[in-house]
Design a protein around this motif. Sequence first.
Motif, mmCIF file in Angstrom:
data_model
loop_
_atom_site.group_PDB
_atom_site.id
_atom_site.type_symbol
_atom_site.label_atom_id
_atom_site.label_comp_id
_atom_site.label_asym_id
_atom_site.label_seq_id
_atom_site.Cartn_x
_atom_site.Cartn_y
_atom_site.Cartn_z
ATOM 1 N N PRO A 10 0.858 -1.272 0.052
ATOM 2 C CA PRO A 10 0.051 0.046 0.027
ATOM 3 C C PRO A 10 0.860 1.343 0.021
ATOM 4 O O PRO A 10 0.212 2.226 -0.051
ATOM 5 N N ARG A 11 2.090 1.119 0.385
ATOM 6 C CA ARG A 11 3.036 2.305 0.514
ATOM 7 C C ARG A 11 3.634 2.562 -0.914
ATOM 8 O O ARG A 11 4.501 3.601 -0.828
ATOM 9 N N VAL A 12 4.072 1.616 -1.839
ATOM 10 C CA VAL A 12 5.118 1.873 -2.694
ATOM 11 C C VAL A 12 4.857 3.093 -3.700
ATOM 12 O O VAL A 12 5.743 3.625 -4.206
ATOM 13 N N PHE A 13 3.601 3.543 -3.502
ATOM 14 C CA PHE A 13 3.384 4.793 -4.511
ATOM 15 C C PHE A 13 3.420 6.004 -3.544
ATOM 16 O O PHE A 13 3.162 7.064 -4.048
ATOM 17 N N ASP A 14 3.751 5.819 -2.364
ATOM 18 C CA ASP A 14 3.835 7.129 -1.528
ATOM 19 C C ASP A 14 5.343 7.998 -1.767
ATOM 20 O O ASP A 14 6.242 7.364 -2.063
ATOM 21 N N LYS A 15 5.126 9.167 -1.615
ATOM 22 C CA LYS A 15 6.265 9.960 -1.927
ATOM 23 C C LYS A 15 7.376 9.708 -0.978
ATOM 24 O O LYS A 15 7.058 9.599 0.455
ATOM 25 N N PHE A 16 8.535 9.513 -1.292
ATOM 26 C CA PHE A 16 9.778 9.434 -0.508
ATOM 27 C C PHE A 16 9.753 7.966 0.105
ATOM 28 O O PHE A 16 10.436 7.866 1.018
ATOM 29 N N PRO A 34 20.947 0.122 -2.905
ATOM 30 C CA PRO A 34 20.630 1.464 -2.062
ATOM 31 C C PRO A 34 19.514 2.141 -3.146
ATOM 32 O O PRO A 34 19.397 2.324 -4.220
ATOM 33 N N THR A 35 18.523 2.712 -2.165
ATOM 34 C CA THR A 35 17.370 3.447 -2.796
ATOM 35 C C THR A 35 17.814 4.807 -3.368
ATOM 36 O O THR A 35 18.871 5.274 -3.017
ATOM 37 N N GLY A 36 17.071 5.382 -4.239
ATOM 38 C CA GLY A 36 17.077 6.509 -4.551
ATOM 39 C C GLY A 36 16.258 7.468 -3.662
ATOM 40 O O GLY A 36 16.215 7.754 -2.570
ATOM 41 N N THR A 37 15.680 8.486 -4.432
ATOM 42 C CA THR A 37 14.883 9.543 -4.044
ATOM 43 C C THR A 37 13.334 9.157 -3.317
ATOM 44 O O THR A 37 12.951 9.528 -2.411
ATOM 45 N N GLY A 38 12.890 7.791 -3.749
ATOM 46 C CA GLY A 38 11.658 7.503 -3.456
ATOM 47 C C GLY A 38 10.602 8.443 -4.016
ATOM 48 O O GLY A 38 9.555 8.488 -3.649
ATOM 49 N N LEU A 39 11.046 9.036 -5.221
ATOM 50 C CA LEU A 39 9.913 9.897 -5.989
ATOM 51 C C LEU A 39 9.410 9.135 -7.125
ATOM 52 O O LEU A 39 8.272 9.608 -7.839
ATOM 53 N N GLY A 40 9.998 8.380 -7.837
ATOM 54 C CA GLY A 40 9.848 7.683 -9.202
ATOM 55 C C GLY A 40 8.464 7.186 -9.215
ATOM 56 O O GLY A 40 7.901 7.464 -10.343
ATOM 57 N N LEU A 41 7.914 6.397 -8.325
ATOM 58 C CA LEU A 41 6.862 5.680 -8.420
ATOM 59 C C LEU A 41 5.646 6.696 -8.130
ATOM 60 O O LEU A 41 4.529 6.664 -8.782
ATOM 61 N N TRP A 42 5.683 7.562 -7.184
ATOM 62 C CA TRP A 42 4.622 8.400 -6.943
ATOM 63 C C TRP A 42 4.327 9.412 -8.037
ATOM 64 O O TRP A 42 3.526 9.577 -8.515
ATOM 65 N N ILE A 43 5.398 9.811 -8.709
ATOM 66 C CA ILE A 43 5.523 10.801 -9.918
ATOM 67 C C ILE A 43 4.779 9.981 -11.127
ATOM 68 O O ILE A 43 4.062 10.396 -11.945
ATOM 69 N N SER A 44 5.555 8.610 -11.393
ATOM 70 C CA SER A 44 4.899 7.749 -12.467
ATOM 71 C C SER A 44 3.380 7.646 -12.282
ATOM 72 O O SER A 44 2.354 7.834 -13.309
ATOM 73 N N ARG A 45 2.750 7.210 -11.042
ATOM 74 C CA ARG A 45 1.409 7.143 -10.962
ATOM 75 C C ARG A 45 0.564 8.481 -11.203
ATOM 76 O O ARG A 45 -0.480 8.523 -11.892
#
Length: 344
Positions: free
Chosen positions: A282-288, A296-307
């Motif tokens: 439920p959280r994979v599309f959350d910002k950050f 190592p992860t990136g900014t955590g923005l990609g999936l939020w922006i994609s959706r």
Amino acid sequence: MPDPVVHVDADRRIVDANDAAGRLVGRTREDLLGASMVDAFAPRGTDGEALLAEGWHASARLRSVAILPEQDVTIVGFEGDCTVRVTGRYQRNGDGSITGVVLALRPLRRRGVGDPTGSEIVSALSHELRSPLISVKGYTSLMLSRWDRLGDDQKRMMLEQVHHDADRVTRLISELLDISRLETGRLVLQRQRVDIAQLARDVVERLTMSCSELDCSVIFPGHFPPVFADRDKVEQVLTNLVENAAKYASAKGMKVAGQVLDGEVAVTVSDTGQGIPEGDLPRVFDKFFGREIGRPTGTGLGLWISRRLIEAHGGCLSVASEAGKGSVFRFTLPVVVGAESPAN
């Protein structure tokens, strides 16, 4: 749905709502049915001006617009004024006029213990920018100081890496700009006829050049209909989904596949990794949001922006995953009106 959802008609009267919407304003769902949205919620903008009383949001004037831009709205809740983040989907008849809208109202929450602070966000973004820039600086300095002593193969390798890192910085900056535009409703899509099947092949081919381990099949039926979309934004979404699968799951055995639906197409990106834990889905599309596995992860923005980009096109982006069997990300896009569809 956990978030309050309200369906209003052309006169902005509530024709349906879920229980969460009733709880938001201290009324039962049955009490809301038939009531005016203005009377039941008293929505106001950030400037204090009443909303919906005189008509729809300005975006409704464009027949091609299906999504109500997300915005912060103050309503009268059961404990007094509260701020909710509102978005929705317009419903139109044959001539493009509004027949209703389905609204989602997400109450803003206070920052929790695990949410990133401003300094943490700046730190993460700074690291993401610093890493490729250090690489660019290092390789260019090396070539300038030792040009005559480097072989052609070495020079080509260094230039390819500089090119790759420059693309990485460009994508990050584009993501940051997209955040601002998406949150303020100022994103403008340059819609055109896009061959999504060829675009998928181009994305995979380009990523294979920078990731030699990538093994990704592209499977689309013949005569796949074109989509009506912003090519750059769809390419951004596809790139992010394929890169994420290679980074956090497995670069082997991936697939990008297309499916023709009624008036739209679906594109899936599937991997053969370990899957996403059920608690994280439920959280994979959350910002950050960042998972504690993989590289190592990136900014955590990609999936939020994609959706948000897919939703701006009138489609949806979702994920399904099974432990030990991988994950499947799926998004939909509208086809070009009158485009030929493959025979069943």
